[in-house]
Design a protein around this motif. Structure first.
Motif, short mmCIF file in Angstrom:
data_model
loop_
_atom_site.label_atom_id
_atom_site.label_comp_id
_atom_site.label_asym_id
_atom_site.label_seq_id
_atom_site.Cartn_x
_atom_site.Cartn_y
_atom_site.Cartn_z
N HIS A 366 0.83 -1.20 0.00
CA HIS A 366 0.00 0.00 0.00
C HIS A 366 0.87 1.26 0.00
O HIS A 366 0.65 2.19 -0.79
N ALA A 367 1.88 1.27 0.85
CA ALA A 367 2.77 2.43 0.94
C ALA A 367 3.53 2.65 -0.37
O ALA A 367 3.66 3.78 -0.85
N ALA A 368 4.00 1.55 -0.96
CA ALA A 368 4.77 1.66 -2.21
C ALA A 368 3.88 2.18 -3.35
O ALA A 368 4.32 2.98 -4.18
N ILE A 369 2.64 1.73 -3.36
CA ILE A 369 1.70 2.18 -4.41
C ILE A 369 1.41 3.67 -4.25
O ILE A 369 1.43 4.43 -5.23
N LEU A 370 1.17 4.09 -3.01
CA LEU A 370 0.87 5.51 -2.78
C LEU A 370 2.06 6.38 -3.16
O LEU A 370 1.90 7.44 -3.77
N LYS A 371 3.25 5.91 -2.81
CA LYS A 371 4.46 6.66 -3.13
C LYS A 371 4.64 6.75 -4.66
O LYS A 371 4.95 7.82 -5.19
N ALA A 372 4.44 5.64 -5.35
CA ALA A 372 4.57 5.64 -6.80
C ALA A 372 3.55 6.58 -7.43
O ALA A 372 3.84 7.30 -8.39
N HIS A 373 2.34 6.58 -6.86
CA HIS A 373 1.30 7.48 -7.36
C HIS A 373 1.68 8.94 -7.14
O HIS A 373 1.47 9.80 -8.00
N ASP A 374 2.27 9.20 -5.98
CA ASP A 374 2.76 10.55 -5.67
C ASP A 374 3.77 11.04 -6.70
O ASP A 374 3.63 12.11 -7.26
N VAL A 375 4.79 10.23 -6.92
CA VAL A 375 5.87 10.69 -7.80
C VAL A 375 5.41 10.71 -9.26
O VAL A 375 5.93 11.45 -10.07
N TRP A 376 4.43 9.93 -9.56
CA TRP A 376 3.85 9.93 -10.91
C TRP A 376 3.18 11.28 -11.18
O TRP A 376 3.16 11.78 -12.29
N ASN A 377 2.64 11.87 -10.10
CA ASN A 377 1.97 13.17 -10.18
C ASN A 377 2.91 14.32 -9.86
O ASN A 377 2.50 15.47 -9.80
N ARG A 378 4.15 14.01 -9.63
CA ARG A 378 5.11 14.96 -9.09
C ARG A 378 5.42 16.11 -10.05
O ARG A 378 5.61 15.90 -11.24
N ARG A 379 5.49 17.32 -9.48
CA ARG A 379 5.96 18.47 -10.26
C ARG A 379 7.12 19.13 -9.52
O ARG A 379 6.98 19.47 -8.35
N ILE A 380 8.24 19.27 -10.19
CA ILE A 380 9.42 19.86 -9.57
C ILE A 380 9.59 21.28 -10.11
O ILE A 380 9.49 21.50 -11.32
N THR A 381 9.85 22.22 -9.23
CA THR A 381 9.97 23.61 -9.68
C THR A 381 11.19 23.78 -10.59
O THR A 381 12.20 23.09 -10.43
N THR A 382 11.06 24.70 -11.53
CA THR A 382 12.14 24.97 -12.47
C THR A 382 13.40 25.40 -11.73
O THR A 382 14.51 25.03 -12.11
N ALA A 383 13.21 26.13 -10.66
CA ALA A 383 14.37 26.59 -9.88
C ALA A 383 15.17 25.40 -9.37
O ALA A 383 16.40 25.33 -9.56
N ARG A 384 14.48 24.45 -8.74
CA ARG A 384 15.20 23.30 -8.19
C ARG A 384 15.81 22.45 -9.29
O ARG A 384 16.90 21.91 -9.15
N LEU A 385 15.08 22.33 -10.42
CA LEU A 385 15.59 21.53 -11.53
C LEU A 385 16.90 22.09 -12.06
O LEU A 385 17.84 21.34 -12.33
N ASN A 386 16.96 23.41 -12.21
CA ASN A 386 18.14 23.98 -12.82
C ASN A 386 19.34 24.01 -11.89
O ASN A 386 20.48 23.91 -12.34
N THR A 387 19.07 24.13 -10.61
CA THR A 387 20.16 24.01 -9.64
C THR A 387 20.77 22.62 -9.77
O THR A 387 21.99 22.45 -9.83
N TRP A 388 19.87 21.64 -9.84
CA TRP A 388 20.31 20.26 -9.97
C TRP A 388 21.04 20.04 -11.30
O TRP A 388 22.10 19.42 -11.35
N LEU A 389 20.47 20.61 -12.38
CA LEU A 389 21.05 20.40 -13.72
C LEU A 389 22.47 20.95 -13.80
O LEU A 389 23.35 20.30 -14.36
N SER A 390 22.71 22.11 -13.20
CA SER A 390 24.07 22.63 -13.32
C SER A 390 25.05 21.77 -12.53
O SER A 390 26.19 21.59 -12.96
N ALA A 391 24.62 21.22 -11.41
CA ALA A 391 25.50 20.31 -10.67
C ALA A 391 25.79 19.06 -11.50
O ALA A 391 26.92 18.58 -11.55
N MET A 392 24.76 18.56 -12.18
CA MET A 392 24.93 17.35 -12.99
C MET A 392 25.87 17.58 -14.17
O MET A 392 26.71 16.74 -14.48
N THR A 393 25.73 18.73 -14.84
CA THR A 393 26.57 18.98 -16.01
C THR A 393 27.99 19.29 -15.57
O THR A 393 28.94 19.01 -16.29
#
Ligand code: GDP
Length: 462
Positions: A366-393
């Motif tokens: 049940h917990a794993a299904i709810l978590k998967a459903h959560d991340v399936w609906n997940r929206r990450i802010t552009t700010a956080r994405l780009n901070t992450w992207l520059s670290a990755m590159t």
């Protein structure tokens, strides 16, 4: 604001244009005889546009043999520093082999290019302008740096770029000192809005080979024996489902059991047909791939799991009949190895051991299904994405296939269910699959997104 580099072979009028854009006074100072600065930089203004302009004209006076090599390196440096390149050719001379060399450099660097045909006062540049189309760099703009002609055209071409950069700067602005807690709170609130409700219940389907224990599991979830009560009439053939409240979560389960009962009544084969499996996947937000611990990862399981991934569904793998297993540790290691080898496309999907019969492990499922459903609906802010992207590159820059440098500019999430991201970059067509995987896996780890497909696409700036 943005940076414009003026590039091109010697004598096409780069300095003249530079001087016109920054104003003569500054240019004169820099143009002192004997001063050969490689790259000149100035604050340019063109009507209401303010930007930085870089000029590679410093080498104009150099006449030794190394000119071409130095010119090339200088141009490459300027291109890398700039957001846009204004590539100048001489409209009276037309396209020369040397121009082709520069055009090549720009293409290889993945630069955003404006093609300028200079010295085109009056009708002087007509022929050159037509020839310039042949460079394959888009529509040329006719200019006369000396007489100030074509400046308005240049302005209209630059303005949308400037707006684009302003927009991007605004979007990227929080990157510098992104308030993580604020961004996370925003994402949290967004997720909260997608929690299953009575009106919008969590939709799950349990799929797997015959005898994996689907009916047993569903009955356990429902809390009564569905085979005794018989199937409720579905609204449509595509969505025959049973509603329940599973550990406090309003849930709709695709009615595998009911279908099986029908099959029994009709004395047909006791198994879900491929079409039924497909329908179950289409119905579900989260697909539970139920494996029989004694015969795990059967071809049929693999096919339907792959289909679920392709369809963009969240997937949780449940290993059933765990009560029968004695060597639990060893078995688990073996299952994990099989999972990685046989279903690499589902990397990151959680695997839960359960016993449908005894009900053990259903809380974790049940917990794993709810978590998967959560991340399936997940929206990450552009700010956080780009901070992450520059670290990755920074940690691992994109490759340079065929000597073409791929520049990642920024990324943003464009959809959910499942999460989809677009990365703006140069040469999107050259991006190797391995780098896409690097980003997908990185996203999954960093933002903790197990159980959902993650789509990443690359796009040029057009
Ligand atoms: P389905 O065809 O996938 O719907 O499978 P069923 O639910 O009909 O189960 C097939 C057989 O496996 C039945 O005899 C069940 O009693 C048995 N079974 C289901 N789950 C478990 C379990 O967790 N442990 C054990 N030991 N047997 C189970």
């Amino acid at each position: 604001t943005f940076t414009l580099a003026i590039v091109g072979r010697p004598n096409v009028g780069k300095s003249t244009l530079f001087n016109r854009l920054v104003g003569r006074k500054l240019a004169l100072v820099d143009d002192q005889p004997g001063v050969t600065r490689d790259l000149r930089e100035g604050d340019a203004r063109l009507m209401d546009l303010r930007f930085t302009v870089i000029d590679t004209a410093g080498l104009e006076e150099v006449t030794d043999d190394s000119l071409q090599g130095r010119m090339r390196r200088l141009t490459e440096r300027a291109v890398d520093m700039a957001d846009i390149c204004l590539f100048l050719i001489d409209g009276r001379v037309g396209v020369t082999p040397s121009d082709e060399v520069f055009a090549d450099i720009l293409r290889k660097r993945g630069a955003t290019v404006i093609l300028g045909v200079n010295k085109a006062e009056g009708k002087a540049g007509d022929a050159g302008a037509i020839e310039a189309w042949g460079l394959g760099l888009g529509e040329p703009v006719r200019l006369s740096a000396e007489h100030g002609e074509g400046m308005e055209d240049l302005y209209h071409i630059l303005r949308p770029h400037a707006e684009g950069f302003a927009e991007r700067a605004a979007e990227d602005a929080p990157v510098v000192d992104v308030d993580v807690t604020e961004a996370e709170a925003e994402e949290e609130a967004d997720l909260e809005a997608h929690k299953p409700t009575a009106k919008r219940p969590l939709q799950i389907a349990v799929i797997g080979r015959p005898n994996a224990g689907k009916s047993t599991l569903i009955n356990k979830i429902l809390g009564y024996d569905r085979l005794l009560t018989g199937p409720e009439a579905g609204i449509t053939r595509d969505a025959i489902s049973v509603r329940t409240e599973w550990m406090g979560t309003p849930t709709r389960i695709f009615d595998t059991a009911g279908m099986r009962k029908k099959a029994r009544i009709n004395d047909k084969l006791e198994k879900l047909s491929v079409a039924d499996g497909i329908r179950a996947v289409r119905f579900a937000e989260v697909v539970v791939v139920l494996l029989d611990v004694e015969i795990p990862f059967e071809t049929q399981d693999l096919r339907i799991a792959d289909f679920a991934e392709t369809e963009g569904r969240a997937v949780v793998v449940a290993v059933n009949k765990w009560d029968l297993e004695d060597e639990k540790q060893e078995k688990l290691a073996e299952l994990k190895e099989m999972f990685e080898r046989l279903l690499p496309q589902l990397r990151g999907a959680p695997m839960v051991t359960v016993s449908a019969k005894t009900g053990r492990g259903l809380d974790r499922l049940h917990a794993a299904i709810l978590k998967a459903h959560d991340v399936w609906n997940r929206r990450i802010t552009t700010a956080r994405l780009n901070t992450w992207l520059s670290a990755m590159t920074e940690a691992h820059p994109p490759p340079a296939p065929q000597g073409r440098r791929i520049k990642l500019r920024y990324m943003t999430q464009v959809k959910t269910r499942p999460p989809g991201f677009v990365v703006m970059c140069s040469h999107p067509d050259l991006m190797p699959e391995s780098y896409r995987r690097y980003l997908v896996n990185g996203l999954r780890d960093h933002f903790d997104m197990p159980g959902t497909p993650i789509r990443v696409t690359f796009r040029g700036q057009g």
